[in-house]
Design a protein around this motif. Structure first.
Motif, PDB file in Angstrom:
ATOM      1  N   THR A   1       0.790  -1.180  -0.132  1.00  0.00           N
ATOM      2  CA  THR A   1       0.110   0.000   0.142  1.00  0.00           C
ATOM      3  C   THR A   1       0.960   1.193  -0.329  1.00  0.00           C
ATOM      4  O   THR A   1       0.410   2.446   0.222  1.00  0.00           O
TER       5      THR A   1
ATOM      6  N   GLY B   1       4.109   2.313   5.849  1.00  0.00           N
ATOM      7  CA  GLY B   1       3.590   2.794   7.004  1.00  0.00           C
ATOM      8  C   GLY B   1       3.454   1.967   8.241  1.00  0.00           C
ATOM      9  O   GLY B   1       3.664   0.616   7.971  1.00  0.00           O
TER      10      GLY B   1
ATOM     11  N   HIS C   1       0.894   1.382  10.388  1.00  0.00           N
ATOM     12  CA  HIS C   1      -0.292   0.627  10.787  1.00  0.00           C
ATOM     13  C   HIS C   1      -0.367  -0.934  10.586  1.00  0.00           C
ATOM     14  O   HIS C   1      -0.191  -1.085   9.513  1.00  0.00           O
TER      15      HIS C   1
ATOM     16  N   LEU D   1      -2.366  -2.089   7.600  1.00  0.00           N
ATOM     17  CA  LEU D   1      -2.376  -1.717   6.221  1.00  0.00           C
ATOM     18  C   LEU D   1      -1.896  -2.997   5.071  1.00  0.00           C
ATOM     19  O   LEU D   1      -1.227  -3.773   5.419  1.00  0.00           O
TER      20      LEU D   1
ATOM     21  N   THR E   1      -7.039   3.701  15.972  1.00  0.00           N
ATOM     22  CA  THR E   1      -7.401   4.103  14.635  1.00  0.00           C
ATOM     23  C   THR E   1      -8.359   5.067  14.458  1.00  0.00           C
ATOM     24  O   THR E   1      -9.610   4.961  14.906  1.00  0.00           O
TER      25      THR E   1
ATOM     26  N   VAL F   1     -10.057   4.719   8.153  1.00  0.00           N
ATOM     27  CA  VAL F   1      -9.463   3.964   7.493  1.00  0.00           C
ATOM     28  C   VAL F   1     -10.037   3.881   6.105  1.00  0.00           C
ATOM     29  O   VAL F   1     -11.167   4.424   5.911  1.00  0.00           O
TER      30      VAL F   1
ATOM     31  N   TRP G   1      -5.466   2.395   3.340  1.00  0.00           N
ATOM     32  CA  TRP G   1      -4.752   3.671   3.919  1.00  0.00           C
ATOM     33  C   TRP G   1      -5.208   3.821   5.491  1.00  0.00           C
ATOM     34  O   TRP G   1      -6.704   3.438   5.452  1.00  0.00           O
TER      35      TRP G   1
ATOM     36  N   SER H   1      -0.160   5.648   8.165  1.00  0.00           N
ATOM     37  CA  SER H   1       0.366   5.422   6.667  1.00  0.00           C
ATOM     38  C   SER H   1       1.220   6.558   6.469  1.00  0.00           C
ATOM     39  O   SER H   1       1.237   7.710   6.534  1.00  0.00           O
ATOM     40  N   ARG H   2       1.870   6.089   5.378  1.00  0.00           N
ATOM     41  CA  ARG H   2       3.136   6.824   4.878  1.00  0.00           C
ATOM     42  C   ARG H   2       2.650   7.945   3.964  1.00  0.00           C
ATOM     43  O   ARG H   2       3.171   9.028   3.820  1.00  0.00           O
ATOM     44  N   SER H   3       1.784   7.518   2.901  1.00  0.00           N
ATOM     45  CA  SER H   3       1.045   8.554   2.067  1.00  0.00           C
ATOM     46  C   SER H   3      -0.068   9.123   2.625  1.00  0.00           C
ATOM     47  O   SER H   3      -0.628   8.854   3.819  1.00  0.00           O
TER      48      SER H   3
ATOM     49  N   ALA I   1      -3.557   8.251  -1.630  1.00  0.00           N
ATOM     50  CA  ALA I   1      -4.046   6.738  -1.552  1.00  0.00           C
ATOM     51  C   ALA I   1      -5.574   6.792  -2.323  1.00  0.00           C
ATOM     52  O   ALA I   1      -5.674   5.727  -2.908  1.00  0.00           O
TER      53      ALA I   1
END
Length: 489
Positions: free
Chosen positions: A378, A381, A383, A386, A455, A458, A468, A473-475, A480
């Motif tokens: 994805t 990240g 989480h 993911l 969380t 999502v 995501w 998440s990195r993005s 996403a």
């Protein structure tokens, strides 16, 4: 165009794909060479992952009462599926004939056109689409063709897909019998000369599988084996005479392991057994085939609609080819454990010792044969969910109970906002024609270590996988959304 998509093959993979496409509003024609369903039941159950998939589309109720079990196996060695803590058990007694009837009814209800007695004899691809030559009906013009036509796929052969692997070394027989009483035997139960299995099916039917070691399949069977051939092998391996039983269905299969090198060539794609064949250990073949179609359906629909670029179809190969590769690896390992000779005894003993004393080993193998170990890339990240499939989460939406599975019934993407964040929802508004933006709260207790406790939101793809999550998440969210659903409106 006669249809946007022509699906070849009306088995579980083809019917599931037709339903997924119709959920997205894509016109589809399904072609099958047989004049009617055979009523044969090669597969007899669902893995936990397929139970989740059917739940998210609201299909479980169509099957009526489903008997589930937490007993599984790997190569005939028992596994406790209950250690996975999944919302569903594995279904053990649903005949494939029932699965096909349910999926066909669902697809037709959604508007899919299914034409039986129509054999594909050729097709020609050009820049705009594919012209399909059909025996038993008019030729068809479509934008894409998907081969879901089994291990001897006509579509695969015509398109010239490479299909490397290993040939079958052992022939096994399958028979559904009436008028006989046999004690259940787990798949892979070894005898001095081979392996046997007995399962009880609804309607007083017993299914047997028998394989005699050192009996390679004939060059090519053109008809099912005679029942007396099956009864002879059964008597040699078990000492029991079943020759007076009434055979409802008899078939033969082998332990060949093959997978195409690519799941897509231009406008032609493959799903299910057309893309991968293997020993049907644990019924993984039909279940993986259904999941192939759930992965492909929403992506193909988005490309046909023009909301996503054609490159989205490349992720179908990237994701499902790796799943198929791992499937072949685990079924080949099980084939060795089940069909091997005395030389595999030490291997079985070692694995049995690990399974007996190490729950983490049981969980790892149980997740593999249940389809719960699948995780897609994805963008990275921290989480923990993911790329994984979203576990069923009980929710309150506008004061009414619902769940993450129910939010996926429409086959659309879902942005689930768990902290009533108007800014977050605003950033997703440009994708509201493809993604449902839902504000809800958790309903029910969660363990402190559950990743959903902390969380905030999502993003779920239509197949239920987490694309995501926040935080972790990195993005960012728009990146996403654009990656999986195309540019903003």
């Amino acid at each position: 165009m006669d249809a946007s998509v022509v699906v070849v093959g009306a088995g579980p993979a083809g019917l599931m794909l037709a339903g997924e496409l119709r959920l997205a509003g894509i016109d589809v024609i399904v072609l099958d060479r047989l004049p009617e369903r055979t009523g044969e039941s090669r597969g007899i159950g669902f893995t936990i992952r397929t139970m989740e998939v059917f739940d998210q589309r609201g299909l479980l109720s169509r099957f009526g009462e489903i008997e589930t079990s937490e007993a599984g196996h790997f190569g005939g060695l028992p596994l406790d599926l209950g250690l996975l803590g999944a919302a569903h058990g594995a279904a053990r007694t649903v005949p494939q004939s029932t699965t096909e009837a349910v999926l066909e009814s669902w697809a037709r209800d959604l508007g899919a056109e299914i034409r039986r007695g129509h054999s594909v004899t050729g097709f020609v691809e050009d820049a705009e689409g594919v012209t399909v030559t059909v025996a038993g009906g008019p030729n068809l013009r479509a934008r894409y063709v998907v081969g879901c036509d089994g291990g001897r796929s006509t579509v695969r052969n015509i398109a010239g897909f490479d299909f490397p692997g290993t040939p079958a070394t052992t022939e096994l027989f399958l028979a559904d019998l009436r008028g006989v009483e046999l004690e259940p035997r787990m798949i892979g139960e070894r005898t001095p000369g081979g392996m046997v299995m007995v399962a009880r099916l609804p309607g007083g039917i017993h299914r047997i599988i028998v394989g005699e070691r050192g009996t390679p399949p004939p060059q090519r069977r053109t008809a099912p084996p005679e029942f007396n051939e099956v009864a002879d092998v059964w008597k040699r391996l078990t000492g029991t005479d079943i020759s007076d039983a009434e055979p409802v269905w008899v078939s033969a299969f082998g332990d060949a392991a093959r997978q195409v090198t690519e799941y897509r060539r231009g406008r032609v794609l493959l799903a299910g057994d057309a893309a991968h064949v293997h020993l049907p250990a644990g019924g993984q073949g039909m279940n993986t085939s259904v999941q192939d179609s759930v992965n492909l359906g929403w992506k193909l629909a988005a490309v046909v609609r023009g909301t996503a670029p054609e490159t989205l179809l490349d992720t179908y190969h990237d994701e499902r080819h790796e799943v198929g590769r791992q499937l072949l690896a685990n079924t080949r390992a099980q084939s060795t454990l089940i069909l091997g000779g005395d030389e595999v005894g030490p291997l079985r003993d070692t694995l049995a010792e690990l399974l007996d004393g190490h729950p983490e080993v049981v969980r790892r193998l149980a997740a593999k044969v249940s389809g719960l170990d699948i995780r897609y890339e994805t963008g990275g990240g921290s989480h923990p969910l993911l790329g994984a499939r979203m576990p069923r989460l009980s929710l309150l939406r506008d004061g009414r109970p619902t769940s993450s599975s129910e939010l996926l019934r429409s086959g659309r993407g879902v942005l689930l906002d768990l902290e009533d964040n108007a800014t977050l929802r605003g950033r997703a508004r440009g994708w509201a024609d493809r993604v449902d933006i839902v504000t809800a709260s958790r309903h029910g207790d969660l363990l402190d270590e559950d990743p959903l406790v902390r969380t905030a939101a999502v993003l779920l793809r239509p197949d239920g996988h987490v694309a995501w999550a926040a935080p972790g998440s990195r993005s960012d969210l728009p990146m996403a959304l654009a990656r999986w659903f195309g540019p903003a409106r």
